[in-house]
Write a protein that holds these residues in place. Structure first.
Motif, PDB file in Angstrom:
ATOM      1  N   GLY A  75      13.980  16.068 -12.607  1.00 54.35           N
ATOM      2  CA  GLY A  75      13.828  14.822 -11.862  1.00 54.35           C
ATOM      3  C   GLY A  75      12.502  14.135 -12.157  1.00 54.35           C
ATOM      4  O   GLY A  75      12.451  12.924 -12.417  1.00 54.35           O
ATOM      5  N   ALA A  76      11.423  14.910 -12.154  1.00 55.09           N
ATOM      6  CA  ALA A  76      10.099  14.335 -12.418  1.00 55.09           C
ATOM      7  C   ALA A  76      10.010  13.810 -13.842  1.00 55.09           C
ATOM      8  O   ALA A  76       9.416  12.746 -14.095  1.00 55.09           O
ATOM      9  N   ILE A  95       9.245   9.909 -15.248  1.00 53.83           N
ATOM     10  CA  ILE A  95       8.220   9.541 -16.230  1.00 53.83           C
ATOM     11  C   ILE A  95       8.838   8.776 -17.391  1.00 53.83           C
ATOM     12  O   ILE A  95       8.287   7.770 -17.863  1.00 53.83           O
ATOM     13  N   ALA A  96      10.000   9.228 -17.863  1.00 56.04           N
ATOM     14  CA  ALA A  96      10.661   8.556 -18.984  1.00 56.04           C
ATOM     15  C   ALA A  96      11.044   7.130 -18.630  1.00 56.04           C
ATOM     16  O   ALA A  96      11.115   6.258 -19.508  1.00 56.04           O
ATOM     17  N   ALA A  97      11.299   6.872 -17.339  1.00 51.10           N
ATOM     18  CA  ALA A  97      11.698   5.533 -16.908  1.00 51.10           C
ATOM     19  C   ALA A  97      10.507   4.635 -16.591  1.00 51.10           C
ATOM     20  O   ALA A  97      10.679   3.428 -16.389  1.00 51.10           O
ATOM     21  N   GLN A 129       8.419  12.982 -23.444  1.00 52.40           N
ATOM     22  CA  GLN A 129       7.272  13.197 -24.334  1.00 52.40           C
ATOM     23  C   GLN A 129       7.030  11.976 -25.213  1.00 52.40           C
ATOM     24  O   GLN A 129       5.879  11.590 -25.447  1.00 52.40           O
ATOM     25  N   LEU A 130       8.111  11.373 -25.709  1.00 53.30           N
ATOM     26  CA  LEU A 130       7.962  10.185 -26.542  1.00 53.30           C
ATOM     27  C   LEU A 130       7.331   9.038 -25.755  1.00 53.30           C
ATOM     28  O   LEU A 130       6.455   8.329 -26.269  1.00 53.30           O
ATOM     29  N   GLN A 131       7.758   8.847 -24.519  1.00 52.47           N
ATOM     30  CA  GLN A 131       7.193   7.774 -23.703  1.00 52.47           C
ATOM     31  C   GLN A 131       5.707   7.993 -23.453  1.00 52.47           C
ATOM     32  O   GLN A 131       4.910   7.041 -23.458  1.00 52.47           O
ATOM     33  N   LEU A 132       5.296   9.243 -23.277  1.00 55.81           N
ATOM     34  CA  LEU A 132       3.891   9.541 -23.071  1.00 55.81           C
ATOM     35  C   LEU A 132       3.070   9.248 -24.327  1.00 55.81           C
ATOM     36  O   LEU A 132       1.973   8.677 -24.255  1.00 55.81           O
ATOM     37  N   ILE A 133       3.596   9.617 -25.483  1.00 56.21           N
ATOM     38  CA  ILE A 133       2.869   9.337 -26.734  1.00 56.21           C
ATOM     39  C   ILE A 133       2.790   7.838 -26.974  1.00 56.21           C
ATOM     40  O   ILE A 133       1.754   7.325 -27.421  1.00 56.21           O
ATOM     41  N   LEU A 134       3.851   7.105 -26.665  1.00 56.55           N
ATOM     42  CA  LEU A 134       3.819   5.651 -26.819  1.00 56.55           C
ATOM     43  C   LEU A 134       2.744   5.030 -25.929  1.00 56.55           C
ATOM     44  O   LEU A 134       2.032   4.103 -26.345  1.00 56.55           O
TER      45      LEU A 134
END
Length: 293
Positions: free
Chosen positions: A111-112, A116-118, A283-288
């Protein structure tokens, strides 16, 4: 052990293990309870009055230690993998433990991670904790090529925090670069331009930072061979991955010798694809969020 490549090797390991256990049992038994155990001849010189050379078994506590070890080994082989492809009565394996741990992780954090991805990149960038996580992911997945600070290295891997992005520096463009990878190819021009032409085009390319010089001796060859990708003004083309030549940012070096090397032999750059098995959406959203400015 349950995923051995053939029945032969599974059987071979099982037989070798059982034979070794049987040999150990026989050895221990023969030493302590065999026909000649403790009854070897005592002959030869005598030391300290009554010490003679003979055949005596070790102390009995050794026997119980060895016996206990053998019993433990038998029970272990019954419960856990060890006899070839036999999985053991408990059906335990490292793979199943990893799968269970992953399932527990997903149940606890799915859920968390979806939240984050959204999130938008701006929202992530305002969260210091999430940005710290993004930096750790970057160091694990990207730093080996781009350096721990993302500034590039070895004149082979680009700086990710300068103004130039060969394939575009927007969110979706970087996302596509990471997900699908990139293959950049610049052919060598020595057969076409020759030595003198290479020198002239190299000098012209170095002058593009100051604007287009219509009278430069290398302009005609540049317009004929290079402008189709890099543009008449050296502005580059992100759709083709053609580098900008009119600024001071150079991946392979902007000095005369480096540019001559590039023109003569070409350059071939590969960015591997980090698909969902390597980087999930969170993870991809965080790197972006770390890369997009």
């Amino acid at each position: 052990m349950a995923d051995l490549p053939s029945v032969f090797w599974s059987g071979w390991i099982a037989v070798l293990t059982l034979v070794s256990l049987a040999a150990m049992v026989w050895l221990v038994w023969s030493i302590y309870f065999g026909r000649d155990a403790g009854h070897g001849p005592e002959s030869g010189p005598v030391w300290d009055g009554n010490l003679r050379e003979g055949n005596r078994p070790p102390p009995m506590w050794w026997f119980w230690l060895l016996f206990g070890s053998l019993i433990f080994s038998i029970i272990y082989l019954m419960l856990f993998p060890g006899l070839g492809a036999f999985p053991g009565m408990l059906n335990w394996s490292q793979g199943s433990r990893i799968a269970e741990s992953y399932d527990e992780y997903e149940a606890r954090f799915a859920g968390a991670r979806a939240e984050i991805a959204a999130m938008s990149l701006a929202e992530i960038q305002n969260e210091r904790g999430l940005m710290a996580v993004a930096e750790r992911i970057f160091r694990r997945e990207c730093a080996v090529c781009h350096g721990p600070e993302g500034r590039g290295q070895a004149d082979l891997f680009p700086n990710l925090f300068d103004v130039d992005w060969q394939w575009g520096g927007g969110e979706e463009q970087i996302r596509q670069s990471i997900r699908g990878g990139r293959n950049a190819v610049m052919v060598g021009w020595a057969p076409v331009l020759g030595g003198e032409g290479i020198d002239q085009v190299g000098e012209y390319v170095m002058s593009l930072a100051g604007g287009v010089d219509e009278d430069h001796p290398g302009k005609a060859a540049y317009d004929q061979n290079c402008a189709v990708c890099h543009g008449a003004d050296g502005g580059g083309n992100i759709l083709l991955g053609a580098s900008r030549l009119s600024d001071p940012v150079w991946l392979y070096g902007g000095d005369r010798e480096s540019i001559r090397e590039t023109l003569t032999h070409g350059r071939f750059g590969v960015m591997p694809a980090f698909d969902e098995q390597r980087l999930d959406d969170t993870q991809l959203q965080l790197i972006l969020a770390l890369l997009v400015r």
